[in-house]
Design a protein around this motif. Sequence first.
Motif, PDB file in Angstrom:
ATOM      1  N   GLY A   1      39.127  -2.313 -64.374  1.00 43.34           N
ATOM      2  CA  GLY A   1      40.168  -1.781 -63.487  1.00 43.34           C
ATOM      3  C   GLY A   1      40.018  -0.315 -63.160  1.00 43.34           C
ATOM      4  O   GLY A   1      40.733   0.221 -62.321  1.00 43.34           O
ATOM      5  N   THR A   2      39.059   0.363 -63.832  1.00 44.76           N
ATOM      6  CA  THR A   2      38.841   1.789 -63.591  1.00 44.76           C
ATOM      7  C   THR A   2      37.958   1.987 -62.360  1.00 44.76           C
ATOM      8  O   THR A   2      36.966   1.280 -62.177  1.00 44.76           O
ATOM      9  CB  THR A   2      38.163   2.437 -64.805  1.00 44.76           C
ATOM     10  OG1 THR A   2      38.994   2.262 -65.954  1.00 44.76           O
ATOM     11  CG2 THR A   2      37.952   3.922 -64.580  1.00 44.76           C
ATOM     12  N   ALA A   3      38.321   2.941 -61.523  1.00 41.45           N
ATOM     13  CA  ALA A   3      37.531   3.233 -60.323  1.00 41.45           C
ATOM     14  C   ALA A   3      36.227   3.913 -60.710  1.00 41.45           C
ATOM     15  O   ALA A   3      36.167   4.705 -61.654  1.00 41.45           O
ATOM     16  CB  ALA A   3      38.315   4.115 -59.367  1.00 41.45           C
ATOM     17  N   ALA A   4      35.173   3.583 -59.982  1.00 40.33           N
ATOM     18  CA  ALA A   4      33.884   4.243 -60.180  1.00 40.33           C
ATOM     19  C   ALA A   4      33.436   4.980 -58.925  1.00 40.33           C
ATOM     20  O   ALA A   4      32.544   5.827 -58.990  1.00 40.33           O
ATOM     21  CB  ALA A   4      32.822   3.220 -60.577  1.00 40.33           C
ATOM     22  N   ARG A   5      34.035   4.669 -57.800  1.00 38.84           N
ATOM     23  CA  ARG A   5      33.656   5.273 -56.528  1.00 38.84           C
ATOM     24  C   ARG A   5      34.780   6.152 -55.993  1.00 38.84           C
ATOM     25  O   ARG A   5      35.951   5.884 -56.263  1.00 38.84           O
ATOM     26  CB  ARG A   5      33.341   4.193 -55.488  1.00 38.84           C
ATOM     27  CG  ARG A   5      32.139   3.326 -55.812  1.00 38.84           C
ATOM     28  CD  ARG A   5      31.980   2.228 -54.770  1.00 38.84           C
ATOM     29  NE  ARG A   5      30.800   1.408 -55.012  1.00 38.84           N
ATOM     30  CZ  ARG A   5      29.603   1.662 -54.497  1.00 38.84           C
ATOM     31  NH1 ARG A   5      29.448   2.701 -53.685  1.00 38.84           N
ATOM     32  NH2 ARG A   5      28.568   0.882 -54.757  1.00 38.84           N
ATOM     33  N   VAL A   6      34.411   7.163 -55.236  1.00 43.35           N
ATOM     34  CA  VAL A   6      35.396   7.932 -54.480  1.00 43.35           C
ATOM     35  C   VAL A   6      35.351   7.435 -53.040  1.00 43.35           C
ATOM     36  O   VAL A   6      34.296   7.020 -52.549  1.00 43.35           O
ATOM     37  CB  VAL A   6      35.100   9.448 -54.525  1.00 43.35           C
ATOM     38  CG1 VAL A   6      35.146   9.955 -55.942  1.00 43.35           C
ATOM     39  CG2 VAL A   6      33.761   9.782 -53.883  1.00 43.35           C
ATOM     40  N   PRO A   7      36.483   7.416 -52.330  1.00 46.28           N
ATOM     41  CA  PRO A   7      36.459   7.001 -50.923  1.00 46.28           C
ATOM     42  C   PRO A   7      35.543   7.919 -50.113  1.00 46.28           C
ATOM     43  O   PRO A   7      35.576   9.137 -50.266  1.00 46.28           O
ATOM     44  CB  PRO A   7      37.916   7.132 -50.489  1.00 46.28           C
ATOM     45  CG  PRO A   7      38.714   7.124 -51.757  1.00 46.28           C
ATOM     46  CD  PRO A   7      37.839   7.759 -52.789  1.00 46.28           C
ATOM     47  N   ILE A   8      34.740   7.325 -49.258  1.00 49.54           N
ATOM     48  CA  ILE A   8      33.812   8.084 -48.413  1.00 49.54           C
ATOM     49  C   ILE A   8      34.128   7.793 -46.961  1.00 49.54           C
ATOM     50  O   ILE A   8      34.148   6.632 -46.542  1.00 49.54           O
ATOM     51  CB  ILE A   8      32.349   7.719 -48.705  1.00 49.54           C
ATOM     52  CG1 ILE A   8      31.982   8.053 -50.158  1.00 49.54           C
ATOM     53  CG2 ILE A   8      31.408   8.446 -47.742  1.00 49.54           C
ATOM     54  CD1 ILE A   8      30.573   7.631 -50.543  1.00 49.54           C
ATOM     55  N   VAL A   9      34.387   8.848 -46.199  1.00 50.10           N
ATOM     56  CA  VAL A   9      34.548   8.742 -44.750  1.00 50.10           C
ATOM     57  C   VAL A   9      33.338   9.416 -44.117  1.00 50.10           C
ATOM     58  O   VAL A   9      33.090  10.605 -44.350  1.00 50.10           O
ATOM     59  CB  VAL A   9      35.848   9.412 -44.270  1.00 50.10           C
ATOM     60  CG1 VAL A   9      35.956   9.325 -42.745  1.00 50.10           C
ATOM     61  CG2 VAL A   9      37.064   8.746 -44.917  1.00 50.10           C
ATOM     62  N   ALA A  10      32.571   8.666 -43.356  1.00 51.58           N
ATOM     63  CA  ALA A  10      31.396   9.198 -42.673  1.00 51.58           C
ATOM     64  C   ALA A  10      31.724   9.391 -41.202  1.00 51.58           C
ATOM     65  O   ALA A  10      32.327   8.513 -40.576  1.00 51.58           O
ATOM     66  CB  ALA A  10      30.211   8.256 -42.831  1.00 51.58           C
ATOM     67  N   VAL A  11      31.354  10.532 -40.662  1.00 48.68           N
ATOM     68  CA  VAL A  11      31.654  10.869 -39.268  1.00 48.68           C
ATOM     69  C   VAL A  11      30.356  11.188 -38.552  1.00 48.68           C
ATOM     70  O   VAL A  11      29.578  12.033 -39.009  1.00 48.68           O
ATOM     71  CB  VAL A  11      32.614  12.072 -39.173  1.00 48.68           C
ATOM     72  CG1 VAL A  11      32.974  12.345 -37.716  1.00 48.68           C
ATOM     73  CG2 VAL A  11      33.873  11.824 -39.995  1.00 48.68           C
TER      74      VAL A  11
END
Length: 957
Positions: A493-503
Amino acid sequence: MSQSQSPTAPAAPDLRIVEQRVYRGPNIWNYEQAIHLVVDLGVLEQYPSNLLPGFTEQLLEWLPGLQNHVCSRGKPGGFVERLHEGTWVGHISEHLALQLQGEAGHDLRRGKTRAVRGKPGQYNVIYSYLDERVGLAAGELAVRLVNAAVAQDSEFDFPSEMDDFLRLAQRTAFGPSTNAILEEAVARDIPFIRLNNASLVQLGQGVHQQRIRATMTSKTSALAVDIAGDKSLTNTLLSSAGLPVPLSDTIRTEDGAVQVANRIGYPVVVKPLDGNHGRGVGINLRNEAEVRAHFPIAAEQSRRGVMVVESFISGNDYRCLIVGGRMQAIAERVPAHVVGDGTHTINELVEITNADPRRGVGHEKVLTRIAITEGTEALVRNQGFEMDGVPPEGTMVKLALTGNMSTGGISVDRTFDAHPENIEIAEEAARLIGLDVAGIDFICPDISAPVRETGGAICEVNAAPGFRMHTHPTVGEPQYIAKPVVDLLFPPGTAARVPIVAVSGTNGKTTTSRMIAHIMKGLGKQVGMTSTDGIVIDERLVKRADASGPKSARMVLQNPRVDFAVMEVARGGILREGLGYDRNDVAVVTNVSADHLGLRGIDTVEQLAAVKRVIVEAVPRNGFAVLNADDPNVRDMRRSCSGSIVYFSMQPPGSPERDFIETRLRRGGRAVVLEPTERGEMIVIRHGRRSMQLAWTHLLPSTFGGAARFNIANAMAAAGAAFACDVPLHDIRQGLRTFTTSYYLSPGRLNMLDVKGVSVVVDYCHNPAGMRAIGEFVDNLAEQKEAAIDNARISRIGVIGGTGDRRDDDLAELGAVAAKHFDVLVVREDDNPRGRPRGESAEHVVRGINECIEAGEARVRKIDTVLPEVDAVRHAMVLSNPGDLLVACVDKHARVLAELEDLSNSAYAGSRADEERVGDPDLDPAELGVAAGASGEESRSDYTDLEAAEAEAGERV
């Protein structure tokens, strides 16, 4: 033509690699990381494989695994069929590179070969890889194999070439322990980044990251490692807790070792206090002579010169693996040995044992080759044999005293045989030392019986224990002990990724990235952002550079503070290395127009769109792509997206673009649109039947009262990305309302300041599409200013320049577009002419301006050429009068802003000494390494005399 009819093969085949590139993430060829070779077939372009006598047979002799390649036939053997029917050697080298990596243990299947447009005989060869050094070496060896097989070169030593390649693969590969953890991480969708050439690896991204080095983790206590490395202290701590340990003491001299051995009683063990892997350990030493004989061996393996003498515990050697305080696996370690067959000598038996493909050098394979040393020969003599003697059939001859895998031992899985009391003792020992991952070495007659009753003890506690005896036991079932290690680092249940927004896009991507970062900062996120200006971590510029490539993206994901990432992704980085990560949660594409064409094989807007599309292809099923519905090339990217789409459009209701969006909205889609009202235009977020008003366009500071139409589009794209990230509506609204184009929030992008009454705008515009947007902004802003002063006419002065690596016609078009919107144009050049002679780019821009004038479409009345950027801005300021509008489209915005700051605080340029300047210290030219007028370039202008220029400017107004 059949092979029997084939002509003689070329005597001097010349397949060669023209260019090689490593993609470290999704790219234009592959969804995964890949090697890209450009190969030139030379004379072999005329010889498909069916025209090369003996070629196919030779390749299959060298690499029989090629028979399993399915190729385009979709069945094993398909590639061999293609070889017999005839295929070109570029395609063959792709399969060879994959198979060579397979021989090194890298199971890879994906590859493709395509002809290079406009270059007959050259091919793009693309294939997957796990380790880039191995992948590149596989491609180079594949080319040598093709040439050798074509020429039937009898001097080509394939076994030697293959051994060299495999040794390289073994040197660069992760060890069995590290590899087991990484395989488990990948299975759980935890990304990893290799941080060095050894076993230091980052699991996870940004704030969620954990690190491992072999089996040592981020949670491993340095103090616990020190304690485990001190065998005497370890024994003291375990003994004080009532755990069974042998009697022991530490010494530094040979006489001291004898004294301790006499005190505690023979037999004894002598070993270095800080040793590992069983090196220098002497066991079952039964008298003073044996202690003295072994002491120098132990001392040689000691770093600090301190040895341990302890009582010898007889029994079998067991390794208990404890992870997070719980027993996970137990292996019985059997020392290196051979079993006589009545025929072979001991030396021959060792060679036969080492021929096992599971045995390698060091820890590269699941078993280690047995090395014959002086100690080995002495041990064999003690058992009554010689190395060249033949032991009786069935007789076991020990070749090492310890059961360490690193000395050639084997392992037998005993995980489910251990007595509960022994398990409890091992777990308590790991807790006492404080290790999260510990190897507890038991010596006892039988692990299934309590050691306190049968007579056994803990002889050692190891930090960073090896896993291969558990994951690849010689006898018994493998234990998947990597799972508890990964659970320890990333509990379920622990997150391993950070949200990534690519532009990405041709224009507006930097401003859009900054708007998104600003919105997320308002939510309390610590945003890591890459852009053409540098890397920003939590609003701090940590690196000033063009940071829109994959290396910069990895730098952001390695920063332990980042919990949200916004990546500006440029065309060059995608073509050079692909993306710097495996996927992005949101992809934003602002627009695609003619820019950078003619570079790296990208000649059309459609090809450029295919490059930008990579970030859309990297969107997972639960992600989003934010696409400009007004741009057909961007709108068509929807077909390449695995996730959902958020469209944005500035077109009014009833237009084809809005009809397209309305159709999607009726199906539950999402969009950001403009709704015209009596009070102005409103940005509205639509989701199916829901309609949510966001903000008036003229109230957003970045739009300059609605004059900057392109920033309206950028704000809509940013709103769409934030909406896709589930940001509350009021936070999106607040972020857009507080985002300004000040130098501190958006350096170099539409920064406006007043310099001696002249409204100066500094921007990065450098292509025709951007110039059209700037021109529209200038028209709108000038109208606003003229209306505010009773329609008095103001002059519009522009400083423009094209980038040297653009096509001649693109530079001319830039000038032609600018000529329609400005009264005065000062043409400059970048510091870096990018391969052109100084002044050539400016000449093409001026040519476009003149062509627009001749066509009768120009507004411009005056053209000056001043090549150095700062000099051009200074010259434009001389030509300006209070109330005028000056737009400086520049490359080095920090340097230009420093000059303008100096001008705004001086009676005239250079009138004050440096110590008298009162400008912003962040824009100090001295700090930036730039002095006024120190550009080192000659100005080319009709107005080199400043007084004459000032007089002319006064007359013009």
